[in-house]
Design an enzyme around this catalytic site. Structure first.
Site, PDB file in Angstrom:
ATOM      1  NE  ARG A  68      50.630  -4.595 -18.277  1.00 21.82           N
ATOM      2  CZ  ARG A  68      51.346  -5.113 -19.173  1.00 21.82           C
ATOM      3  NH1 ARG A  68      51.940  -6.416 -18.970  1.00 21.82           N
ATOM      4  NH2 ARG A  68      51.627  -4.220 -20.187  1.00 21.82           N
TER       5      ARG A  68
ATOM      6  CG  HIS B 200      57.034  -7.705 -16.822  1.00 22.45           C
ATOM      7  ND1 HIS B 200      56.039  -6.858 -16.386  1.00 22.45           N
ATOM      8  CD2 HIS B 200      56.593  -8.036 -18.079  1.00 22.45           C
ATOM      9  CE1 HIS B 200      55.066  -6.491 -17.416  1.00 22.45           C
ATOM     10  NE2 HIS B 200      55.487  -7.286 -18.344  1.00 22.45           N
TER      11      HIS B 200
HETATM   12  P1  NDP Z   1      44.480  -8.303 -26.991  1.00 24.72           P
HETATM   13  O1  NDP Z   1      43.968  -7.030 -26.957  1.00 24.72           O
HETATM   14  O2  NDP Z   1      45.008  -8.603 -28.465  1.00 24.72           O
HETATM   15  O3  NDP Z   1      43.704  -9.603 -26.680  1.00 24.72           O
HETATM   16  C1  NDP Z   1      42.791  -9.671 -25.548  1.00 24.72           C
HETATM   17  C2  NDP Z   1      41.740 -10.574 -25.107  1.00 24.72           C
HETATM   18  O4  NDP Z   1      41.353 -10.498 -24.051  1.00 24.72           O
HETATM   19  C3  NDP Z   1      40.665 -10.446 -26.311  1.00 24.72           C
HETATM   20  O5  NDP Z   1      40.452 -11.818 -26.726  1.00 24.72           O
HETATM   21  C4  NDP Z   1      39.388  -9.912 -25.483  1.00 24.72           C
HETATM   22  O6  NDP Z   1      38.337 -10.423 -26.012  1.00 24.72           O
HETATM   23  C5  NDP Z   1      39.911 -10.712 -24.395  1.00 24.72           C
HETATM   24  N1  NDP Z   1      39.233  -9.999 -23.156  1.00 24.72           N
HETATM   25  C6  NDP Z   1      39.167  -8.716 -22.827  1.00 24.72           C
HETATM   26  N2  NDP Z   1      38.368  -8.397 -21.589  1.00 24.72           N
HETATM   27  C7  NDP Z   1      37.792  -9.565 -21.279  1.00 24.72           C
HETATM   28  C8  NDP Z   1      37.060  -9.932 -20.160  1.00 24.72           C
HETATM   29  N3  NDP Z   1      36.436  -9.021 -19.372  1.00 24.72           N
HETATM   30  N4  NDP Z   1      36.908 -11.510 -20.257  1.00 24.72           N
HETATM   31  C9  NDP Z   1      37.252 -12.214 -21.055  1.00 24.72           C
HETATM   32  N5  NDP Z   1      38.142 -11.978 -22.164  1.00 24.72           N
HETATM   33  C10 NDP Z   1      38.363 -10.537 -22.165  1.00 24.72           C
HETATM   34  O7  NDP Z   1      45.747  -8.667 -26.137  1.00 24.72           O
HETATM   35  P2  NDP Z   1      47.211  -9.183 -26.519  1.00 24.72           P
HETATM   36  O8  NDP Z   1      46.992 -10.789 -26.889  1.00 24.72           O
HETATM   37  O9  NDP Z   1      47.957  -8.466 -27.478  1.00 24.72           O
HETATM   38  O10 NDP Z   1      47.877  -9.092 -25.099  1.00 24.72           O
HETATM   39  C11 NDP Z   1      47.524  -9.612 -23.989  1.00 24.72           C
HETATM   40  C12 NDP Z   1      48.104  -9.015 -22.741  1.00 24.72           C
HETATM   41  O11 NDP Z   1      49.416  -9.835 -22.652  1.00 24.72           O
HETATM   42  C13 NDP Z   1      48.658  -7.587 -22.652  1.00 24.72           C
HETATM   43  O12 NDP Z   1      47.384  -6.581 -22.381  1.00 24.72           O
HETATM   44  C14 NDP Z   1      49.757  -7.357 -21.519  1.00 24.72           C
HETATM   45  O13 NDP Z   1      49.015  -7.029 -20.675  1.00 24.72           O
HETATM   46  C15 NDP Z   1      50.065  -8.733 -21.537  1.00 24.72           C
HETATM   47  N6  NDP Z   1      51.703  -9.095 -22.238  1.00 24.72           N
HETATM   48  C16 NDP Z   1      52.472  -9.477 -21.224  1.00 24.72           C
HETATM   49  C17 NDP Z   1      53.948  -9.630 -21.810  1.00 24.72           C
HETATM   50  C18 NDP Z   1      54.803 -10.088 -20.683  1.00 24.72           C
HETATM   51  O14 NDP Z   1      55.867 -10.141 -20.867  1.00 24.72           O
HETATM   52  N7  NDP Z   1      54.441 -10.925 -19.700  1.00 24.72           N
HETATM   53  C19 NDP Z   1      54.335  -9.062 -22.896  1.00 24.72           C
HETATM   54  C20 NDP Z   1      53.114  -8.743 -23.819  1.00 24.72           C
HETATM   55  C21 NDP Z   1      51.846  -8.699 -23.279  1.00 24.72           C
HETATM   56  P3  NDP Z   1      37.650  -9.751 -27.195  1.00 24.72           P
HETATM   57  O15 NDP Z   1      38.505  -9.870 -28.213  1.00 24.72           O
HETATM   58  O16 NDP Z   1      36.451 -10.685 -27.434  1.00 24.72           O
HETATM   59  O17 NDP Z   1      37.145  -8.239 -26.855  1.00 24.72           O
END
Ligand code: NDP
Length: 308
Positions: free
Chosen positions: A223, A271
């Site tokens: 984002r 995006h």
């Molecule tokens: P998930 O919720 O599956 O994964 C998020 C990951 O981030 C987890 O491993 C989590 O760790 C980690 N995380 C969360 N907070 C922190 C932190 N403070 N420090 C370090 N690691 C952290 O998300 P997705 O993989 O499904 O999607 C990721 C993002 O991609 C979405 O939120 C969206 O914003 C973006 N996106 C963008 C698109 C585009 O076209 N540009 C399309 C689709 C998505 P843990 O599991 O250990 O809690």
């Protein structure tokens, strides 16, 4: 009973056709023309108006149209206790992985430089390119794990960082604040795949950039709010960051006068790293919708406390 599609500004007509194909018996209503709010059991949403979801007293779940649920969580008037689901889809993961890998390869093989050189009619001597690219995936979730695994298959050294411990074959996994420094020291490409929550807003800032190896390349597909724009420009000017591929921005479309447009080191895409495929996602939502009758747990529910 019905599904309401609430996605202002988006082409919602195709959702009706895909729901029809997935299960013709389901009644689908399209916002703002929702005739019977009390019959809505599922709201499929993308950037819904604040407070809108309180109008549906029998809502059983809120389905996000994409993988990032930040636009839902940010609504202060969200109905309490209603589960929120996100999209988890092989095609979405594959598209994201291809985008990130293409960005890495473009950078490694300097395709953009060659494009500019061509415009100048210049034979750019760049037979040498960085042999060692260590790719760090910040946010090792559904999408991050897919990219990391595919990078390993291609022979890259992949590193991942998450909040809690993860195990991904062939990927060096780091987690928690104590392991952050080691993760950042290990890499020369940083790919942001974090969810947008309070703790991750502005995560890509000057302090983080200063902890990276000099010349690290940045890719942000998560984002726009993860990045402090002026800190990126300063880090590029200092040579701390060599360049960036950005798919997401604070304001989209990126305003014409934004300084990113004038920087050759920054590549901009609108995006579109990975876009939800309504056909496969409609099936996934219908599957969850039927779970209301069978009282089975919904699939792909996010943790409302954590915000992802
Ligand atoms: P998930 O919720 O599956 O994964 C998020 C990951 O981030 C987890 O491993 C989590 O760790 C980690 N995380 C969360 N907070 C922190 C932190 N403070 N420090 C370090 N690691 C952290 O998300 P997705 O993989 O499904 O999607 C990721 C993002 O991609 C979405 O939120 C969206 O914003 C973006 N996106 C963008 C698109 C585009 O076209 N540009 C399309 C689709 C998505 P843990 O599991 O250990 O809690």
């Amino acid at each position: 009973m019905s599904i309401a599609v609430i996605a202002p500004g988006r082409d919602r007509s195709k959702w009706i056709a895909y729901f029809e194909r997935a299960d013709p018996s389901i009644n689908v209503e399209i916002w703002p023309d929702i005739q019977e709010p009390e019959k809505v059991q599922c709201a499929l949403v993308w950037k819904h108006p604040i407070g809108e979801l309180l109008k549906y007293p029998n809502l059983k779940f809120i389905a996000c149209m994409g993988a990032g649920v930040d636009h839902i969580i940010q609504d202060p008037k969200l109905p309490k206790g209603v589960p929120i689901t996100k999209v988890v889809d092989d095609q979405l993961s594959k598209d994201m992985s291809i985008y990130v890998i293409q960005g890495i390869l473009n950078n490694q093989r300097r395709f953009v430089d060659h494009l500019h050189a061509r415009e100048r009619g210049e034979w750019l001597n760049s037979h040498r390119y960085p042999e060692k690219m260590n790719i760090g995936i910040l946010g090792l979730g559904v999408l991050g794990q897919d990219v990391a695994s595919k990078l390993v298959t291609l022979g890259f050294d992949a590193f991942g960082f998450s909040q809690t411990k993860k195990e991904v074959i062939g990927v060096s996994c780091f987690w928690g604040k104590d392991q952050m420094a080691e993760f950042l020291n290990s890499i020369n490409v940083l790919v942001c795949m974090l969810p947008l929550v309070d703790q991750t807003r502005g995560f890509l800032n000057k302090d983080l950039f200063a902890r990276l190896n000099k010349g690290t390349y940045l890719i942000n597909v998560a984002r726009g709010e993860h990045l402090v724009d002026e800190d990126l420009i300063a880090a590029i000017d200092e040579g701390q960051i060599s360049g960036a591929l950005l798919d997401v921005f604070h304001e989209e479309p990126l305003p014409k006068d934004h300084p990113f447009w004038s920087r050759e080191e920054i590549m901009i895409t609108p995006h579109n790293a990975s876009v939800t495929d309504p056909k496969s996602v409609a099936r996934q939502i219908v599957d969850n919708y039927h779970r209301i009758e069978t009282a089975e747990p919904f699939k792909f529910v996010i943790d409302r406390e954590k915000g992802y």
